[in-house]
Design an enzyme around this catalytic site. Structure first.
Site, PDB file in Angstrom:
ATOM      1  N   LYS A  48       0.841  -1.196   0.000  1.00  0.00           N
ATOM      2  CA  LYS A  48       0.000   0.000   0.000  1.00  0.00           C
ATOM      3  C   LYS A  48       0.878   1.248   0.000  1.00  0.00           C
ATOM      4  CE  LYS A  48      -3.713  -1.970   2.903  1.00  0.00           C
ATOM      5  NZ  LYS A  48      -4.856  -1.838   1.985  1.00  0.00           N
ATOM      6  N   ASP A  81      -7.738  -2.642  10.661  1.00  0.00           N
ATOM      7  CA  ASP A  81      -8.175  -3.724   9.779  1.00  0.00           C
ATOM      8  C   ASP A  81      -8.581  -4.972  10.566  1.00  0.00           C
ATOM      9  OD1 ASP A  81      -8.811  -4.240   7.168  1.00  0.00           O
ATOM     10  OD2 ASP A  81      -6.872  -5.050   6.614  1.00  0.00           O
ATOM     11  N   ARG A  91     -10.194 -11.470   2.849  1.00  0.00           N
ATOM     12  CA  ARG A  91     -11.107 -12.524   2.414  1.00  0.00           C
ATOM     13  C   ARG A  91     -10.483 -13.904   2.552  1.00  0.00           C
ATOM     14  NH1 ARG A  91     -11.509  -9.632  -3.243  1.00  0.00           N
ATOM     15  NH2 ARG A  91     -11.152  -7.943  -1.757  1.00  0.00           N
TER      16      ARG A  91
END
Length: 475
Positions: free
Chosen positions: A253, A264, A327
């Site tokens: 990032k 997060d 995910r």
């Protein structure tokens, strides 16, 4: 902790309290000051000439009925940035039910400040709210007492989640989360913790969680919190994404995008908060909360784009983007949860998963994705009642191409960069057996409260999930 009482007359208020009321409140004293304040169409606020109160704030009648825009809470926020009294009196005799629970949670959440983390020199002169008095009609006492008890328990869970999420990631490692959870859960006999360390994660085949966490010096953990409010019956499961810090891995990032990545793990933090709330309310249910904990770091062992990892349900996933790690840990945790109990009533996961959901829904609505219409309806209605709303996004076979891989069963991100939020949910649905109702909550927009260019944890969607659970029990 903030104490609370119900009162039916302002004469019972503690001296030097801060009074919050509607201009039409019949119990306001008939003075020239109050008459002048009542003539204003906006918020009327004074700290002078208002004895026996330290401060009187009259907020327009419309705000007390505004269940759509959080108008009353937003009007209260600046008032409590610097409280003038430890005691607050609020008129709740004529207020919309949704606004009532929102305001109660807001006030009870004042028990947590960032300064409580003891990372900044403490200002002992700053006043804190210690006591809340709710002014009501005599016939409202019994009903309001139950609502206040529930909302205070919800706020306590939110505060636990917020404190954990606000803690800097150099401290808040996967093991730190486990240690904090075990300490907090020890106060409730109905809660017990089950922990998988990095070796057990590999032994039990959680290859996706292992892939994400293996690049960090702080190894991954899977924490299951079990609540036994009854001896038998189905188990309701909640799964939370717990990426304690997300660099993006080798798909690095930029600095600005990395700044808030200690948050997060809000999904996991709020699963913990939910479990504490349920235990405090002593609900007659069985629940399992699963926290998938890992740091997505850069190191010699970090997962690489193109890696293929196998989940505990046997499916393989091509990792074509290491910054789509949430995910992956969720997928393994959902599959593990579905196998852990033979009686699973439903699985609901929550995660700060995609920035795309913020672009679609903003900061007020959580994204809801499910193929179970009953679960969709019940969560939507619970959101409306709690003021912690969701908005449904599509989830069907039209998304199939978004997760196709030529080398594995699935890939973790679509190569066309389209329908990012729904595509992530489509990936996740493969890891919950079709016999178990499942819903995914993308809380990237709602897990934080943003004000003045700064972000802090919000504790959402704990209110939504408790409201859904209470309705589920009653039905």
């Amino acid at each position: 902790m903030i104490t609370c009482e119900l009162m039916t007359t302002l004469a019972a208020a503690k001296p030097e309290s801060h009074l919050l009321a509607r201009p039409s409140c019949a119990q306001l004293p008939d003075t020239a000051l109050i008459r002048e304040m009542r003539e204003l169409t906006s918020v009327a606020d004074t700290r002078f000439g208002c004895a026996p109160f330290a401060r009187i704030t009259l907020l327009p009648d419309a705000l007390w009925q505004d269940a759509l825009t959080d108008g009353l809470v937003n009007a209260l926020r600046p008032l409590f940035a610097a409280p003038v009294s430890e005691n607050v009196v609020i008129d709740v005799s004529h207020i919309h039910d949704t606004v009532l629970v929102q305001v109660l949670r807001f006030l009870f959440n004042q028990a947590h400040k960032l300064s409580d983390l003891q990372l900044k020199k403490k200002d002992d002169s700053t006043l804190r709210i210690r006591h809340l008095a709710a002014l009501c009609l005599p016939e409202q006492r019994e009903r309001l007492a139950k609502i206040i008890q529930q909302q205070q328990a919800i706020a306590n869970g939110m505060i636990a989640g917020r404190r954990l999420a606000d803690t800097p990631s150099d401290r808040c490692t996967p093991q730190y989360v486990v240690d904090e959870a075990q300490t907090l859960c020890a106060a409730f006999p109905a809660l017990r913790c089950e922990v998988l360390d990095e070796k057990q994660i590999v032994e039990q085949g959680l290859g996706l969680l292992h892939a994400v966490g293996k690049g960090a010096t702080c190894p991954p953990r899977l924490l299951a919190i079990h609540y036994d409010g009854t001896n038998d019956g189905p188990v309701r499961c909640y799964v939370g994404k717990g990426i304690t810090f997300d660099t993006g891995g080798l798909w690095l990032k930029e600095g600005a995008g990395m700044y808030t990545m200690k948050y997060d793990m809000c999904g996991a933090a709020n699963v913990l908060g939910l479990m504490l709330t349920v235990a405090e309310l002593k609900l007659p249910v069985r629940i399992m909360g699963v926290l998938a904990l890992a740091e997505n770091a850069i190191g010699p062992d970090a997962m690489q784009p193109g890696t293929v990892a196998r989940a505990c349900n046997g499916l393989t996933v091509e990792i074509n983007n290491t910054d789509a790690e949430g995910r992956l840990v969720l997928a393994d945790a959902i599959a593990w949860a579905s196998q852990r109990h033979p009686q699973v009533q439903y699985i609901i996961d929550m995660a700060t998963l995609t920035g795309a959901v913020v672009k679609a829904l903003g900061y007020e609505l959580s994204g809801l994705m499910t193929q179970n219409e009953m679960l969709r309806d019940h969560l939507t209605q619970a959101g409306l009642r709690s003021g912690d709303e969701v908005w449904s996004l599509p989830l069907d076979a039209r998304l199939k191409k978004q997760t196709e891989s030529t080398i594995a069963d699935l890939c973790n991100t679509p190569t066309n960069n389209a329908a990012i939020s729904a595509s992530a949910a489509w990936l996740l649905h493969h890891f919950c057996p079709p016999t178990i109702p499942w819903a995914h909550l993308d809380i990237s927009g709602t897990a934080l409260w943003r004000e003045g260019g700064r972000s802090v944890a919000s504790g959402r969607p704990i209110p939504l999930l408790v409201e859904h659970l209470l309705a589920d029990i009653e039905s």
